[in-house]
Design a protein around this motif. Structure first.
Motif, PDB file in Angstrom:
ATOM      1  N   LEU A  52      95.554  60.969  38.933  1.00 60.07           N
ATOM      2  CA  LEU A  52      95.908  61.540  37.584  1.00 60.07           C
ATOM      3  C   LEU A  52      96.066  62.695  37.805  1.00 60.07           C
ATOM      4  N   SER A  53      95.507  63.750  38.452  1.00 61.25           N
ATOM      5  CA  SER A  53      95.413  65.027  38.616  1.00 61.25           C
ATOM      6  C   SER A  53      96.183  65.741  39.634  1.00 61.25           C
ATOM      7  N   ARG A  54      96.065  65.403  40.974  1.00 62.89           N
ATOM      8  CA  ARG A  54      96.697  65.877  42.097  1.00 62.89           C
ATOM      9  C   ARG A  54      97.734  65.062  42.934  1.00 62.89           C
ATOM     10  N   ALA A  55      97.552  63.873  42.845  1.00 70.46           N
ATOM     11  CA  ALA A  55      98.714  62.857  43.589  1.00 70.46           C
ATOM     12  C   ALA A  55     100.136  63.223  43.326  1.00 70.46           C
ATOM     13  N   ARG A  56     100.944  63.149  44.534  1.00 67.61           N
ATOM     14  CA  ARG A  56     102.173  63.512  44.346  1.00 67.61           C
ATOM     15  C   ARG A  56     103.029  62.142  43.606  1.00 67.61           C
ATOM     16  N   TRP A  57     103.274  62.149  42.456  1.00 66.24           N
ATOM     17  CA  TRP A  57     104.175  61.024  41.698  1.00 66.24           C
ATOM     18  C   TRP A  57     104.788  61.468  40.605  1.00 66.24           C
ATOM     19  N   ALA A 326      98.580  67.589  33.241  1.00 66.65           N
ATOM     20  CA  ALA A 326      99.081  66.418  34.191  1.00 66.65           C
ATOM     21  C   ALA A 326      98.243  65.217  34.272  1.00 66.65           C
ATOM     22  N   SER A 327      96.997  65.259  33.796  1.00 66.01           N
ATOM     23  CA  SER A 327      96.135  64.061  33.915  1.00 66.01           C
ATOM     24  C   SER A 327      96.566  63.390  32.522  1.00 66.01           C
TER      25      SER A 327
END
Length: 411
Positions: A52-57, A326-327
């Motif tokens: 939810l917070s840092r992954a690249r999508w 982002a989350s």
């Protein structure tokens, strides 16, 4: 999930997204990163929190995929775009967009973030296809607070009708075929939204307040005052659509408005046949349409309420425990995937078995129950459950100690 696979830069977040969706479709009593991770068989919630917070999508690209999926399967010539907002009750002041404001979820002013959603509604079914988080001025005027929540510097204050216009424009630019827009008083009372729709020659049936000023050839009146001038023969009994207990019949009347702009501008009035309660709608169409068409569009607005009810009750739309920009978008987008799946399966089953003998058609809840029993049901060993119990209590002990230390420092 195969449809959105290309939106993820790595295999791990793609797999976690799939586990996330399956968890949201499960019968967990509470759905957050802790419970979803335990359901997925993970040792800790860190993987889902990272998603939810840092992954690249690209959450916005996934949103566009959801829109395409919903429109492809629910496409109908009588499609209506329905716009409405809903709030999620939260505590504290750090959740992005939160402040004390009115939310229909509670029916009063509560501490909550509010988001505007766009639903695609047809006789086949309905689902949310877009979302925008409403940021009050208390947020947009506080640069430090926005940066702490990860809100991009390019995000500025926008009213709810402006967010609605933005989403409607995205849908129409993407080729969504919808001739009508419906919404409540928040949107019907906004002239900028109405003008934007008229410029695109998109018809609308938008609710307005009883004191909304209506200009006719006889002068300018409040909407409720204009109704008193309508003759008895102006009223017609028509159904606003089928409900849980049968057709919803009301009395309806239509009055032409004085407007020099192209198209047909009218005031639609609904009267409850039992209580006499009135509701008012500002209407526009590029060409003349019968009263029954306007009534049909007005009646379609309730489908967004069912979208919220099923999205929150079955797909965990409002159960997020996130604080950052982002989350929030990540959680809501994944919840929209789960809800869109249920909507499409429901529509497909109703098309296959429109009138099952001795049964009602499959409901949202029954589809979820069957999916859980036949597909999602996962069994984890005793060791996994005990490890999670240990992890939860250790984490809660650390949080408790931090609270006590903070409290001691303040006193």
């Amino acid at each position: 999930m195969g449809r959105i696979a290309g939106r993820f830069a790595r295999l791990e977040p793609r797999r976690r997204a799939r586990a996330f969706v399956l968890g949201l479709l499960s019968d967990l009593p509470r759905k957050n990163c802790w419970t979803l991770a335990e359901h997925a068989g993970d040792a800790t919630p860190y993987g889902l929190q990272h998603l939810l917070s840092r992954a690249r999508w690209d959450a916005d690209a996934v949103r566009d995929d959801i829109r395409g999926f919903v429109v492809e399967h629910l496409h109908h010539e009588d499609a209506v775009l329905v716009v409405d907002e809903t709030g999620d009750l939260k505590k504290g002041t750090h959740t992005v967009g939160v402040q004390r404001q009115y939310t229909g979820t509670a029916g009063r002013i509560e501490n909550s973030p509010v988001a505007v959603y766009l639903a695609y509604s047809t006789p086949l079914g309905h689902a949310a296809i877009d979302r925008e988080l409403y940021l009050p001025r208390s947020w947009t005027e506080d640069t430090a607070r926005c940066r702490a929540a990860g809100i991009p510097d390019s995000v500025a204050f926008a009213t709810k009708p402006a967010l609605a216009a933005r989403m409607i424009g995205r849908a129409l630019d993407a080729g969504v075929c919808a001739s009508w827009v419906a919404g409540d008083e928040v949107y019907g009372g906004n002239p900028h939204l109405r003008t934007a729709l008229e410029q695109r020659q998109v018809g609308y049936v938008l609710a307005v307040a009883c004191d909304h000023q209506i200009t006719t050839r006889a002068g300018t009146f409040r909407a409720d005052a204009l109704v008193k001038k309508l003759p008895k023969r102006a009223w017609q009994k028509l159904s606003a659509g089928a409900g849980a207990k049968g057709h919803r019949f009301y009395d309806w009347a239509l009055a032409d408005l004085a407007d020099d702009r192209p198209g047909h501008h009218q005031l639609l009035v609904r009267r409850n046949r039992c209580t006499g309660e009135l509701a008012f709608y500002r209407c526009y169409s590029a060409t003349q349409v019968p009263l029954s068409t306007l009534v049909r569009v007005a009646g379609r607005r309730w489908t967004v309420e069912e979208t919220f009810q099923s999205g929150k009750g079955l797909a965990g739309l409002d159960e997020h425990q996130v604080r950052r920009w982002a989350s929030w978008h990540g959680w809501v987008t994944v919840a929209m995937i789960a809800h869109a799946f249920l909507a499409v399966v429901r529509a497909d089953e109703h098309a296959r078995h429109p009138k099952p003998e001795g049964l009602i058609p499959l409901t949202w809840n029954e589809i979820q129950r069957l999916f859980i029993a036949l597909v999602v049901r996962l069994v984890h060993g005793v060791t996994h459950r005990l490890d999670w119990s240990h992890w939860r209590r250790r984490h809660q002990a650390q949080s408790q100690a931090s609270h006590y230390q903070r409290q001691a420092a303040q006193t």
